[in-house]
Scaffold this motif. Sequence first.
Motif, short mmCIF file in Angstrom:
data_model
loop_
_atom_site.label_atom_id
_atom_site.label_comp_id
_atom_site.label_asym_id
_atom_site.label_seq_id
_atom_site.Cartn_x
_atom_site.Cartn_y
_atom_site.Cartn_z
N LYS A 61 4.41 -11.18 -6.21
CA LYS A 61 4.79 -12.59 -6.08
C LYS A 61 4.30 -13.20 -4.78
CE LYS A 61 8.88 -15.61 -5.89
NZ LYS A 61 10.37 -15.66 -5.96
N LEU A 62 4.33 -12.45 -3.70
CA LEU A 62 4.10 -13.02 -2.38
C LEU A 62 2.71 -12.73 -1.80
CD1 LEU A 62 7.59 -12.30 -0.74
CD2 LEU A 62 6.78 -14.41 -1.85
N ALA A 63 2.02 -11.73 -2.31
CA ALA A 63 0.70 -11.39 -1.79
C ALA A 63 -0.38 -11.87 -2.77
CB ALA A 63 0.59 -9.88 -1.58
N ASP A 64 -1.58 -12.08 -2.24
CA ASP A 64 -2.71 -12.50 -3.08
C ASP A 64 -3.43 -11.32 -3.71
OD1 ASP A 64 -2.51 -15.34 -2.37
OD2 ASP A 64 -3.13 -14.69 -0.38
N HIS A 65 -3.33 -10.17 -3.07
CA HIS A 65 -3.96 -8.95 -3.60
C HIS A 65 -3.07 -7.77 -3.22
CE1 HIS A 65 -7.01 -6.20 -4.97
NE2 HIS A 65 -7.05 -5.60 -3.79
N VAL A 66 -2.88 -6.85 -4.16
CA VAL A 66 -1.95 -5.73 -3.94
C VAL A 66 -2.67 -4.40 -4.19
CG1 VAL A 66 0.15 -4.60 -4.76
CG2 VAL A 66 0.08 -7.09 -4.55
N VAL A 67 -2.49 -3.49 -3.25
CA VAL A 67 -2.98 -2.12 -3.41
C VAL A 67 -1.76 -1.19 -3.41
CG1 VAL A 67 -4.33 -0.25 -2.41
CG2 VAL A 67 -5.18 -2.59 -2.30
N ILE A 68 -1.62 -0.42 -4.48
CA ILE A 68 -0.50 0.50 -4.61
C ILE A 68 -0.99 1.91 -4.29
CG2 ILE A 68 1.21 1.48 -6.19
CD1 ILE A 68 1.11 -1.19 -7.73
N THR A 69 -0.26 2.60 -3.42
CA THR A 69 -0.68 3.92 -2.98
C THR A 69 0.54 4.82 -2.80
OG1 THR A 69 -2.01 5.08 -1.32
CG2 THR A 69 -0.62 3.26 -0.53
N SER A 70 0.35 5.91 -2.07
CA SER A 70 1.45 6.84 -1.79
C SER A 70 2.11 6.51 -0.46
CB SER A 70 0.94 8.28 -1.75
OG SER A 70 0.40 8.65 -3.00
N ASP A 71 3.39 6.82 -0.35
CA ASP A 71 4.12 6.71 0.91
C ASP A 71 4.34 8.15 1.40
OD1 ASP A 71 6.69 6.46 2.62
OD2 ASP A 71 6.11 4.37 2.32
N ASN A 72 5.55 8.64 1.30
CA ASN A 72 5.84 10.06 1.50
C ASN A 72 6.25 10.62 0.14
OD1 ASN A 72 5.49 10.33 4.37
ND2 ASN A 72 7.41 9.24 4.66
N PRO A 73 5.34 11.21 -0.61
CA PRO A 73 5.69 11.68 -1.96
C PRO A 73 6.74 12.78 -1.97
CG PRO A 73 3.31 11.62 -1.64
CD PRO A 73 3.93 11.42 -0.30
N ARG A 74 6.83 13.50 -0.84
CA ARG A 74 7.73 14.65 -0.75
C ARG A 74 7.41 15.62 -1.90
NH1 ARG A 74 10.75 10.11 0.87
NH2 ARG A 74 11.26 10.23 3.09
N THR A 75 8.35 15.95 -2.76
CA THR A 75 8.05 16.93 -3.81
C THR A 75 7.77 16.28 -5.17
OG1 THR A 75 10.41 17.21 -4.34
CG2 THR A 75 9.46 18.68 -2.67
#
Length: 504
Positions: free
Chosen positions: A412-426
Amino acid sequence: MLLHDLMEGMDLSLVSGSADIPIHNLSDDTRQISSQKRGSLFIARGNHETTIKQHVLEAIEQGADVILCHKNYMQTLRPNIDSSVTWLTGSCINQVLVGQLAERFYDHPSKQLKIIGITGTNGKTTTSLMLAHLLNQTGIRCGVIGTMWVNDGRSTETANLTTPGALELAAIQSRMVANGCKAAVMEVSSHALSQGRTDACCFDVAIFTNLASDHLDYHKTVDQYAAAKARLFSQLSKQATAVINTDDPQAPTMLRDCQAQVIPCTLQTPQTCPPSDNTCFAKVLQLGSNHSHIAFHGPWGHTDLKLPFIGRHNAYNALQALAAASVLSFPTTQLVQKMETCPPVPGRLEPVGTPTHHGPCVVVDYAHTPDALQHALNSLRPLTKGRLLALFGAGGNRDTTKRAEMAAVACKLADHVVITSDNPRTEPPQAIINGILKGVPAEMKVHIEPDRGKAIELVIAQATDADTVLLAGKGHETYQEIHGIRYPFDDRLHAVEALNQKST
C-alpha cells in the motif's frame, strides 16, 4: 550471605544440610557455576524432570553446594546425589521466586536505583536511549538494559534478550550501583512481564509507548498481549509515575489496575484532547530529511526543538522521554534542550552511505511489525523525490499472523516491494515468504529473493538517484540466524557494498 538469611520468609523448605552455609554465588545456569568458588546455590527451574535432573547433576559436577528444586522432583533426584549437598525445595520454582531471591542476594539493587521501565510494541529502544541521554547529560548517571545492549555505567555489552531473566537482571543492576549509577532505563518485553522476570523490580517510572499486533505466537490474542504489557503498570506503587501515550487505544488497559500517578502524553491539540494539569503535548512543526522540528509542552514550559530524528513517531518517543526525565530531574528548559544533542539510534531510520555518495537514499530500520513498517514508510514518503522502494522479510518461528499484514502495508505504501528473508531461524525461508505473499494484492507485482544479501544488491540496483530504499526488519543486528546458527550479516554493510558497486 547465609542461606537462612536468603530463604527467610520464602516458601522454601530445607530438606538436608545446614542453613548456616554462606552463599557467594546464585545461579540458574550451570555454566555460571565454578568449583573454584564455594558457596554456589543452583536454582533448578523448568517443568521437565529429565531436563532438571540433567541440570542438577551438571551443577553439582561444576561445584554447586546447594540445590533448589521443585518438591515433586526431590524423591527421584536426591537418592542419587552426594549427601554433602544441601537441598532446598519449593512448590513453585519460577522467575518470580528467582527475582525475589536475586533482589535479596544482591542487596535490593532496584531500590538503590531510580528504575524506569519502558514497554510497548514499538519505540522502546529509541525512547530508552533518549531518556538515558537526558539523565546522563543532567548529571544523573544512568545505565541501560535493552534490545541492543546492556550498559552498566562502565562497560557496554551486546544484549541477548530485550529483558534478561530475573537473576541476570538483578546482577546487572547490582553492577550499576557499584559503578555509581543513580538510575537505570530498561526495556520491558511482554514475554518478561508474562513470565514474571521483573516482578521483584521496584519501578519508579513506567512508560507505555504504543501497542500493535505482535508476538501472537506466544500471547495468542491481542487482548492477552495487552494484558501482559499492563502488568508493568499494575505493579507500580502509589509513589511511582506512569507515563502513558493516551493517543493509543490501549491506554485505558494500561491504567485499569494502575495506582500510580499518571502523566498523559499526546500529539493531539488541547482543543481535541482536554488536558489535565500534568498533560505533556508535542506538535510536529516540520519534518526534514535528517531532523524534525517539534514543539514540546510540559512541566518544563513550552520549547521548540530541532531533533536529529526523522518521523512523526519520534515525536512520541521524545515527548515520553522528556516527561519521564522531568519526573527524575528538575524540569527546566535546559533539560529539554539536551534532547537536541541526543545521538542517532543505530538501525532506526538510519541513513546508509556518506553525504557525498551518489545513488539512492538508503535507510535501514528495525521495523519488523506492520505498525512499525507503516511508520517507517510514512516517515520516508515526504522525503522521497522519486519512488519509495521497500525490502523486508519476517522472522521464522515467530508470530505468523503479521506476515501477510506486513505485505499489505508495504504494498500500500511503497512503489516497489522486494520480499526476502529476515532471520529464518529453523523455518524454511520459502515457507515464510509464502506466508508473506498472502497479503500481496493480486494486481501488485513484487520481487522475491530469499537471499537477503542478493535482495539488497537487487533493490539498490533498481533504484535511481531520486529514489529512497528502505531495508526493514533487522536494523542494528549484525547477524542472520539460519538453522539455529548466527552468521555475520549487517544490512548497512551490504547496502554500502551495493552502493559502491552501483557507482562504479
